[in-house]
Enzyme design. Structure first.
Site, PDB file in Angstrom:
ATOM      1  N   SER A   1      -0.982   9.715  -5.086  1.00 26.77           N
ATOM      2  CA  SER A   1      -0.439  10.067  -3.927  1.00 26.77           C
ATOM      3  C   SER A   1      -1.295  10.825  -3.067  1.00 26.77           C
ATOM      4  O   SER A   1      -2.231  11.540  -3.752  1.00 26.77           O
ATOM      5  CB  SER A   1       0.679  10.925  -4.329  1.00 26.77           C
ATOM      6  OG  SER A   1       1.098  11.663  -2.974  1.00 26.77           O
TER       7      SER A   1
ATOM      8  N   TYR B   1       5.675  17.920  -8.452  1.00 28.51           N
ATOM      9  CA  TYR B   1       5.256  16.679  -8.042  1.00 28.51           C
ATOM     10  C   TYR B   1       3.898  16.667  -7.790  1.00 28.51           C
ATOM     11  O   TYR B   1       2.883  15.797  -8.546  1.00 28.51           O
ATOM     12  CB  TYR B   1       6.028  16.030  -6.764  1.00 28.51           C
ATOM     13  CG  TYR B   1       5.606  14.681  -6.493  1.00 28.51           C
ATOM     14  CD1 TYR B   1       5.965  13.609  -7.313  1.00 28.51           C
ATOM     15  CD2 TYR B   1       4.798  14.609  -5.106  1.00 28.51           C
ATOM     16  CE1 TYR B   1       5.392  12.546  -6.724  1.00 28.51           C
ATOM     17  CE2 TYR B   1       4.490  13.317  -4.858  1.00 28.51           C
ATOM     18  CZ  TYR B   1       4.775  12.217  -5.393  1.00 28.51           C
ATOM     19  OH  TYR B   1       4.345  10.903  -5.422  1.00 28.51           O
TER      20      TYR B   1
HETATM   21  N1  LIG Z   1       7.165   6.614  -1.412  1.00 33.89           N
HETATM   22  C1  LIG Z   1       6.021   7.303  -0.850  1.00 33.89           C
HETATM   23  O1  LIG Z   1       6.119   7.847   0.237  1.00 33.89           O
HETATM   24  C2  LIG Z   1       5.259   7.600  -2.039  1.00 33.89           C
HETATM   25  C3  LIG Z   1       3.925   8.300  -1.489  1.00 33.89           C
HETATM   26  C4  LIG Z   1       2.965   8.511  -2.531  1.00 33.89           C
HETATM   27  C5  LIG Z   1       3.092   8.017  -3.768  1.00 33.89           C
HETATM   28  N2  LIG Z   1       3.965   7.481  -4.090  1.00 33.89           N
HETATM   29  C6  LIG Z   1       4.196   7.035  -5.593  1.00 33.89           C
HETATM   30  O2  LIG Z   1       4.510   5.565  -5.641  1.00 33.89           O
HETATM   31  C7  LIG Z   1       5.090   5.139  -6.757  1.00 33.89           C
HETATM   32  C8  LIG Z   1       6.443   4.483  -6.451  1.00 33.89           C
HETATM   33  O3  LIG Z   1       7.254   4.982  -5.529  1.00 33.89           O
HETATM   34  P1  LIG Z   1       8.308   4.346  -4.605  1.00 33.89           P
HETATM   35  O4  LIG Z   1       8.007   4.996  -3.286  1.00 33.89           O
HETATM   36  O5  LIG Z   1       8.199   2.895  -4.978  1.00 33.89           O
HETATM   37  O6  LIG Z   1       9.639   5.107  -5.264  1.00 33.89           O
HETATM   38  P2  LIG Z   1      11.082   4.428  -5.647  1.00 33.89           P
HETATM   39  O7  LIG Z   1      11.546   3.310  -4.774  1.00 33.89           O
HETATM   40  O8  LIG Z   1      12.024   5.337  -6.058  1.00 33.89           O
HETATM   41  O9  LIG Z   1      10.565   3.413  -7.129  1.00 33.89           O
HETATM   42  C9  LIG Z   1      10.285   4.319  -8.167  1.00 33.89           C
HETATM   43  C10 LIG Z   1      10.316   3.384  -9.416  1.00 33.89           C
HETATM   44  O10 LIG Z   1       9.856   3.994 -10.556  1.00 33.89           O
HETATM   45  C11 LIG Z   1      10.320   3.567 -11.417  1.00 33.89           C
HETATM   46  N3  LIG Z   1      10.871   4.548 -12.346  1.00 33.89           N
HETATM   47  C12 LIG Z   1      11.188   5.682 -12.378  1.00 33.89           C
HETATM   48  N4  LIG Z   1      11.668   6.584 -13.522  1.00 33.89           N
HETATM   49  C13 LIG Z   1      11.280   5.606 -14.518  1.00 33.89           C
HETATM   50  C14 LIG Z   1      11.382   5.551 -15.816  1.00 33.89           C
HETATM   51  N5  LIG Z   1      11.802   6.424 -16.505  1.00 33.89           N
HETATM   52  N6  LIG Z   1      11.043   4.177 -16.510  1.00 33.89           N
HETATM   53  C15 LIG Z   1      10.750   3.185 -15.812  1.00 33.89           C
HETATM   54  N7  LIG Z   1      10.349   3.097 -14.500  1.00 33.89           N
HETATM   55  C16 LIG Z   1      10.908   4.286 -13.951  1.00 33.89           C
HETATM   56  C17 LIG Z   1      11.908   3.148 -10.749  1.00 33.89           C
HETATM   57  O11 LIG Z   1      12.563   2.098 -11.687  1.00 33.89           O
HETATM   58  P3  LIG Z   1      14.032   2.092 -12.492  1.00 33.89           P
HETATM   59  O12 LIG Z   1      14.727   3.328 -11.940  1.00 33.89           O
HETATM   60  O13 LIG Z   1      14.714   0.609 -12.419  1.00 33.89           O
HETATM   61  O14 LIG Z   1      13.401   2.261 -13.873  1.00 33.89           O
HETATM   62  C18 LIG Z   1      11.552   2.460  -9.618  1.00 33.89           C
HETATM   63  O15 LIG Z   1      11.143   1.062  -9.669  1.00 33.89           O
HETATM   64  C19 LIG Z   1       5.565   6.554  -7.694  1.00 33.89           C
HETATM   65  O16 LIG Z   1       4.530   6.844  -8.556  1.00 33.89           O
HETATM   66  C20 LIG Z   1       5.369   7.680  -6.363  1.00 33.89           C
HETATM   67  O17 LIG Z   1       4.886   8.851  -6.533  1.00 33.89           O
HETATM   68  C21 LIG Z   1       5.326   7.094  -3.197  1.00 33.89           C
END
Ligand SMILES: NC(=O)c1ccc[n+]([C@@H]2O[C@H](COP(=O)([O-])OP(=O)(O)OC[C@H]3O[C@@H](n4cnc5c(N)ncnc54)[C@H](OP(=O)(O)O)[C@@H]3O)[C@@H](O)[C@H]2O)c1
Length: 285
Positions: free
Chosen positions: A133, A146
């Site tokens: 991130s 985080y």
């Molecule tokens: N959205 C943003 O603005 C942003 C910015 C920078 C970085 N990121 C990073 O991008 C990545 C994806 O985030 P996103 O925005 O797509 O968020 P999201 O829509 O909340 O998706 C998070 C994903 O992580 C999975 N997950 C969480 N805990 C888990 C576990 N214990 N085992 C397996 N899977 C797990 C969830 O799947 P299940 O619940 O089905 O297991 C879900 O598919 C993360 O690493 C986040 O830190 C996001």
């Protein structure tokens, strides 16, 4: 040669789902993993292999990876995307919640890497793509857990890049800015709850306002998926790709400003986020 194989964690929503779709569209055999298998039906329909995986269950990680290797004989790309945002005052957030943040965002990533390395070493090739991130480089109000987890991921990725180079395995970091997904509401919801009406309540409201402002301009997950495509398919990938709303300007500002100046910038943007939001709402009426 058989099709290249990619494994994507956290593929049930947001960024991970789009990464799985892109890699599949670009010709890879894709294994999409997550706990909420029912949220991956559309990936199944596309011909993507979907499997249950809780990344914090290390035995399950090993079983799932062993099974994929048995089926395909190889893993070319591992995308460590599963992650969550634990935000809130350090004093108020339950230590167990903080530990879980590091378990999902850091330790589970290490376990995934341990599980794929034997086959990647045998192949003498492979790419590990870690979704970090901009918070792996900058910081923000009430973001200690985080930010700490993503800073750790950045350092781990750099050290690992050196360690794995002799084996033909590359490590690439992706640094998204604000991306539209479920992530923001989960992060800010539990931050406001953790602060409740205690001493940090005002800061939590300011931080939530800042998120609301920043995410008005959020980019779509496909922006991150395109960076992962580059990491997976470029002949000589970069060590890092940054992109999505605000990513490049804020990382540039962080490089230019001394710590106290960057603190002042963040304090001001959090403090005035509500005013800017109000002005914008009035302007849009
Ligand atoms: N959205 C943003 O603005 C942003 C910015 C920078 C970085 N990121 C990073 O991008 C990545 C994806 O985030 P996103 O925005 O797509 O968020 P999201 O829509 O909340 O998706 C998070 C994903 O992580 C999975 N997950 C969480 N805990 C888990 C576990 N214990 N085992 C397996 N899977 C797990 C969830 O799947 P299940 O619940 O089905 O297991 C879900 O598919 C993360 O690493 C986040 O830190 C996001």
């Amino acid at each position: 040669m058989s099709r290249k194989v990619a494994v994507v964690t956290g593929a049930s929503s947001g960024i991970g789902k789009q990464i799985a779709k892109n890699l599949h569209r670009n010709g890879m055999t894709v294994y999409a993993l997550s706990r909420k298998v029912y949220q991956m039906n559309e990936l199944d329909d596309l011909g993507i292999h979907t499997r249950h995986l809780d990344v914090t269950d290390y035995d399950e990680v090993q079983q799932v990876i062993d099974q994929i290797v048995q089926e395909t004989g190889r893993i070319d790309v591992l995308v460590n995307n599963a992650g969550l945002g634990v935000f809130g005052p350090v004093e108020e957030v339950d230590l167990a919640a903080g530990e879980y943040e590091f378990k999902v965002n850091v330790f589970a990533v290490m376990k995934m890497i341990q599980a794929v390395l034997p086959v990647m070493r045998q192949q003498k090739s492979g790419r590990i793509v870690n979704i970090s991130s901009i918070d792996g480089k900058i910081y923000n109000l009430l973001g200690s857990w985080y930010v700490g987890s993503k800073f750790a991921l950045e350092g781990i990725s750099d050290a690992l890049r050196l360690e794995l180079k002799p084996f033909g395995i590359d490590v690439i970091v992706i640094e998204p800015g604000a991306i539209r997904s479920a992530w923001k509401d989960t992060a800010t919801g539990q931050m406001v709850a953790a602060a409740a009406d205690g001493p940090y309540a005002k800061l939590a409201r300011q931080s939530a306002d800042f998120f609301s402002l920043a995410y008005k301009f959020a980019s779509e997950p496909r922006v991150v998926a395109r960076m992962v495509d580059r990491a997976a398919f470029s002949r000589r990938p970069k060590t890092r790709y940054a992109g999505g709303a605000g990513a490049k300007p804020i990382l540039c500002l962080r490089r230019l400003l001394p710590d106290r100046c960057f603190d002042a910038f963040l304090t001001a943007t959090n403090k005035y986020a509500q005013k800017i939001l109000n002005k914008q709402t009035a302007f849009n009426r």
